[in-house]
Design an enzyme around this catalytic site. Sequence first.
Site, PDB file in Angstrom:
ATOM      1  N   TYR A 144       0.860  -1.190   0.000  1.00  0.00           N
ATOM      2  CA  TYR A 144       0.000   0.000   0.000  1.00  0.00           C
ATOM      3  C   TYR A 144       0.892   1.233   0.000  1.00  0.00           C
ATOM      4  O   TYR A 144       1.884   1.299   0.731  1.00  0.00           O
ATOM      5  CB  TYR A 144      -0.880   0.009   1.246  1.00  0.00           C
ATOM      6  CG  TYR A 144      -1.776   1.225   1.354  1.00  0.00           C
ATOM      7  CD1 TYR A 144      -2.800   1.449   0.442  1.00  0.00           C
ATOM      8  CD2 TYR A 144      -1.591   2.165   2.379  1.00  0.00           C
ATOM      9  CE1 TYR A 144      -3.630   2.565   0.544  1.00  0.00           C
ATOM     10  CE2 TYR A 144      -2.416   3.279   2.492  1.00  0.00           C
ATOM     11  CZ  TYR A 144      -3.428   3.476   1.574  1.00  0.00           C
ATOM     12  OH  TYR A 144      -4.243   4.572   1.681  1.00  0.00           O
ATOM     13  N   ASP A 239       9.233   2.680  -0.035  1.00  0.00           N
ATOM     14  CA  ASP A 239       8.193   3.387   0.707  1.00  0.00           C
ATOM     15  C   ASP A 239       8.275   2.923   2.162  1.00  0.00           C
ATOM     16  O   ASP A 239       7.825   1.840   2.517  1.00  0.00           O
ATOM     17  CB  ASP A 239       6.817   3.085   0.111  1.00  0.00           C
ATOM     18  CG  ASP A 239       5.708   3.798   0.862  1.00  0.00           C
ATOM     19  OD1 ASP A 239       6.007   4.518   1.838  1.00  0.00           O
ATOM     20  OD2 ASP A 239       4.534   3.637   0.478  1.00  0.00           O
ATOM     21  N   LYS A 267       4.003   8.765   9.096  1.00  0.00           N
ATOM     22  CA  LYS A 267       3.650   8.158  10.381  1.00  0.00           C
ATOM     23  C   LYS A 267       4.546   8.624  11.549  1.00  0.00           C
ATOM     24  O   LYS A 267       4.342   9.707  12.052  1.00  0.00           O
ATOM     25  CB  LYS A 267       3.584   6.632  10.238  1.00  0.00           C
ATOM     26  CG  LYS A 267       2.475   6.252   9.224  1.00  0.00           C
ATOM     27  CD  LYS A 267       2.000   4.826   9.259  1.00  0.00           C
ATOM     28  CE  LYS A 267       0.734   4.670   8.430  1.00  0.00           C
ATOM     29  NZ  LYS A 267       0.888   4.015   7.138  1.00  0.00           N
TER      30      LYS A 267
HETATM   31  C1  LIG Z   1       0.297   4.657   5.779  1.00  0.00           C
HETATM   32  C2  LIG Z   1       1.063   4.462   4.541  1.00  0.00           C
HETATM   33  C3  LIG Z   1       0.953   5.329   3.433  1.00  0.00           C
HETATM   34  C4  LIG Z   1      -0.035   6.456   3.405  1.00  0.00           C
HETATM   35  O1  LIG Z   1       0.230   7.413   4.376  1.00  0.00           O
HETATM   36  P1  LIG Z   1      -0.934   8.426   4.820  1.00  0.00           P
HETATM   37  O2  LIG Z   1      -0.287   9.298   5.815  1.00  0.00           O
HETATM   38  O3  LIG Z   1      -2.035   7.577   5.350  1.00  0.00           O
HETATM   39  O4  LIG Z   1      -1.348   9.160   3.597  1.00  0.00           O
HETATM   40  C5  LIG Z   1       1.773   5.119   2.351  1.00  0.00           C
HETATM   41  N1  LIG Z   1       2.647   4.109   2.326  1.00  0.00           N
HETATM   42  C6  LIG Z   1       2.793   3.258   3.353  1.00  0.00           C
HETATM   43  C7  LIG Z   1       3.814   2.173   3.282  1.00  0.00           C
HETATM   44  C8  LIG Z   1       1.998   3.394   4.489  1.00  0.00           C
HETATM   45  O5  LIG Z   1       2.125   2.532   5.493  1.00  0.00           O
END
Ligand SMILES: *Cc1c(COP(=O)(O)O)cnc(C)c1O
Length: 430
Positions: A144, A239, A267
């Site tokens: 994701y 990511d 995060k």
């Molecule tokens: C949570 C997450 C996102 C999205 O971040 P948001 O702050 O919710 O927009 C993107 N990539 C990864 C790997 C994530 O865990």
Amino acid sequence: MKRDKSIALFEKAKQYFPGGVNSPVRAFRSVGGTPLFIQKGKGSHIWDADGNEFIDYCGSWGPLILGHANNKVVDAIKTTVENGSSFGAPTALENELAELILSNNKYIQKIRFVSSGTEAVMSAIRLARGYTKRNKILKFEGCYHGHSDSLLVKAGSGLVTFGNTSSAGVPESFVNETIVVSLDNEAAVKQAFVDFKDQIACIIIEPIPANNGLLLQRKEFLQFLRDICTENKTLLLFDEVISGFRIGFTGAAGYYNIQPDIITYGKIIGGGLPVGMYGSSAEIMSNISPEGNVYQAGTLSGNPVAMAAGIAQLTECLKPNFYKDLESKTQFLISQIFLNCKLQIANCKFFSIGSIFWIAFTNAEHIRTAENIDVDSMKHFRVLHKELLDRDIYLGPSGYEVGFVCEAHTQDDLIKTAKAFGEALEIAMQ
Ligand SMILES: *Cc1c(COP(=O)(O)O)cnc(C)c1O
């Protein structure tokens, strides 16, 4: 357990927001029942609107590595906001957070702060495309990367929970620029480079995929991606929005000792306030405006209050043994859970890395791809989630989501949790 106030609040919320929520997985659809409306949090505990108290393993989906309302973070926020909340002009706090990060992370040289993980990834993809002058990107099923158009192609997290493979509203033409392959599949990646020779701007991966179960990858696979990217002048984008500052201060890049070309964070970096970041070499980052011609901006980017919260939190993360202690707690929790199961539970496993854990209902030794998750097994999670809530343990409301241990979890918390887990698991596996 009383739920009246949460139920009433949810009824009201449904009049205001689609599904009653401002982010889909919060609606409890995959576990059933009504979402709890949270009133406050302190340390490892949260309290709902009805006054029920829970030990929390959701941690706002990862950001709260110190727990809720950590005194140092709260003080930093208060002190900063007294002097104004936003200026749209640079502040020293941005330098301070950047210095803290860059002096402790050899994998990036220059960064840009944004306001969410989604924004970080979206901007990083634009940078990769602008730098390579190529359009296509390659992503993996089961990772994701937020909800930007290019990445809502067979995405994981909430989407998988709802059984969709992509979102309405994403033009076919966007989808055509995104190649999706299975994790742990070198042949598929090689084939993509044959089919789309000299067209792939970047490979994007969660090096520790933790949004669709915890699909721990072989280091050899990540190294293979590094090598094939280098051969093809394609950028490798890690990511690390969830793994950054979670699996050690340098995230997965440091854990596996692999140098990606671009890294995204979110995060934990904002100490519970909205911050995202992407970083790369000074050379690649020089393509970002105003230095280069890849445009990217933000009214609230580098927001001083969020920077202060980030500085306070990351300063704690840098203390000796911080990550080692978190990992020991996590291992302790998992081992205690099994001690508390009276039944022999063969088809239930905990996968974990650092302070991330995921419960999977499987006999398999490893689960490395999204396809290997047994959709049917989620019926066990539904029961488990409910039984845990009834025993004052709060997990994210989906079996595809991981749990997080934080600094504030005490030995007492972990022992209570293990006992509740043992009981709940026995019921869930019946
Ligand atoms: C949570 C997450 C996102 C999205 O971040 P948001 O702050 O919710 O927009 C993107 N990539 C990864 C790997 C994530 O865990």
